[in-house]
Write a protein that holds these residues in place. Structure first.
Motif, PDB file in Angstrom:
ATOM      1  N   ILE A 147      -6.818   6.151  -6.662  1.00 35.02           N
ATOM      2  CA  ILE A 147      -8.048   6.205  -7.453  1.00 35.02           C
ATOM      3  C   ILE A 147      -9.170   5.455  -6.742  1.00 35.02           C
ATOM      4  N   ALA A 148      -8.887   4.237  -6.300  1.00 37.33           N
ATOM      5  CA  ALA A 148      -9.927   3.434  -5.642  1.00 37.33           C
ATOM      6  C   ALA A 148     -10.379   4.065  -4.333  1.00 37.33           C
ATOM      7  N   ASP A 149      -9.432   4.566  -3.536  1.00 35.52           N
ATOM      8  CA  ASP A 149      -9.785   5.142  -2.233  1.00 35.52           C
ATOM      9  C   ASP A 149     -10.645   6.389  -2.356  1.00 35.52           C
ATOM     10  N   SER A 150     -10.505   7.100  -3.480  1.00 35.34           N
ATOM     11  CA  SER A 150     -11.286   8.336  -3.640  1.00 35.34           C
ATOM     12  C   SER A 150     -12.782   8.057  -3.724  1.00 35.34           C
ATOM     13  N   VAL A 151     -13.164   6.814  -4.066  1.00 27.86           N
ATOM     14  CA  VAL A 151     -14.579   6.457  -4.148  1.00 27.86           C
ATOM     15  C   VAL A 151     -15.213   6.417  -2.766  1.00 27.86           C
ATOM     16  N   GLY A 161      -7.339  -3.963  -4.077  1.00 33.22           N
ATOM     17  CA  GLY A 161      -5.970  -4.197  -3.639  1.00 33.22           C
ATOM     18  C   GLY A 161      -5.614  -5.670  -3.654  1.00 33.22           C
ATOM     19  N   ILE A 162      -6.566  -6.496  -3.268  1.00 33.50           N
ATOM     20  CA  ILE A 162      -6.347  -7.940  -3.224  1.00 33.50           C
ATOM     21  C   ILE A 162      -6.252  -8.535  -4.620  1.00 33.50           C
ATOM     22  N   LEU A 163      -7.068  -8.014  -5.550  1.00 33.57           N
ATOM     23  CA  LEU A 163      -7.168  -8.628  -6.872  1.00 33.57           C
ATOM     24  C   LEU A 163      -5.896  -8.504  -7.694  1.00 33.57           C
ATOM     25  N   SER A 164      -5.002  -7.633  -7.288  1.00 34.08           N
ATOM     26  CA  SER A 164      -3.714  -7.555  -7.971  1.00 34.08           C
ATOM     27  C   SER A 164      -2.656  -7.177  -6.948  1.00 34.08           C
ATOM     28  N   THR A 165      -2.100  -8.178  -6.309  1.00 35.27           N
ATOM     29  CA  THR A 165      -1.145  -7.956  -5.227  1.00 35.27           C
ATOM     30  C   THR A 165       0.242  -7.607  -5.756  1.00 35.27           C
TER      31      THR A 165
END
Length: 226
Positions: A147-151, A161-165
């Motif tokens: 989802i994040a990469d699609s942005v 990715g860092i905020l929830s390892t």
């Protein structure tokens, strides 16, 4: 300012000004120390510090280079800090995630391809199988990564990715008693997926907010347990 800090600032200044570009090799130690007006020992300390931050990269037998300065490299030290976070710091990281992830999910609603959506569906189907907690966490991370990469913003992807390892998620799910936490997370993922399929940005953002808020609740419950 300490001598080593001054040395770090001078090397950083060369990078910012373009005198040292991403991927370029640093001059040899003696020449660079003379150029910057530093002792060689101070320069070595600065190079070690900047290497730890992934700004510089040593290549055995070939000197030291400026890294590619990609976001995921520069944020690695933050990733380590997030991985070992506990208590208030862990809560603060999740608060930042709650600010960023709903907006990213809303943006993704208009950008995810059919292939992306199929990939998300495959992850959800796999999560319904009898899998271990480690595999569930891996799939959870992959779901949010797609989802994040699609942005299309690598800084946003790296931050989320860092905020929830992996370590943090595993700790939270274990603290929230495996089965209930997994079942609730899966239901929330299913709801987010349906909103994304419908291209409903507002609904997707709202569901993502609820999802991260639930993770915050699990963390609070886990850290308050005896």
């Amino acid at each position: 300012m300490a001598v080593t800090d001054l040395a770090i600032e001078k090397i950083k200044g060369m990078i910012v000004s373009g005198a040292l570009k991403p991927g370029s090799r640093l001059p040899n130690e003696a020449d660079l120390a003379d150029q910057l007006g530093l002792s060689r020992s101070s320069l070595r300390e600065a190079v070690r510090a900047l290497t730890a931050l992934r700004i510089l990269v040593p290549k055995q037998g070939d000197g030291t280079y400026v890294s590619g300065l990609e976001p995921h490299l520069l944020l690695e030290t933050m990733a380590f800090a997030a991985d070992v976070s506990h208590g208030r710091t862990a809560h603060q990281l999740l608060e930042v995630r709650r600010l960023l992830e709903p907006q990213a999910t809303a943006c993704a609603a208009g950008l995810l391809t059919e292939e992306h959506l199929a990939g998300l569906r495959a992850i959800l189907d796999r999560c319904e199988a009898d899998i271990g907690i480690e595999e569930f966490i891996r799939l959870d991370i992959e779901f949010h990564r797609i989802i994040a990469d699609s942005v299309g913003n690598p800084v946003l992807s790296a931050l989320l990715g860092i905020l929830s390892t992996h370590t943090q998620r595993l700790r939270i799910v274990r603290g929230a008693h495996h089965a209930p936490a997994r079942e609730q997370a899966h239901r929330e993922h299913e709801a987010i997926w349906r909103a994304l399929v419908q291209r409903d940005a507002g609904l997707a953002a709202g569901l993502a907010t609820v999802h991260v808020a639930a993770v915050e609740d699990w963390l609070a419950a886990g850290t308050s347990s005896p």
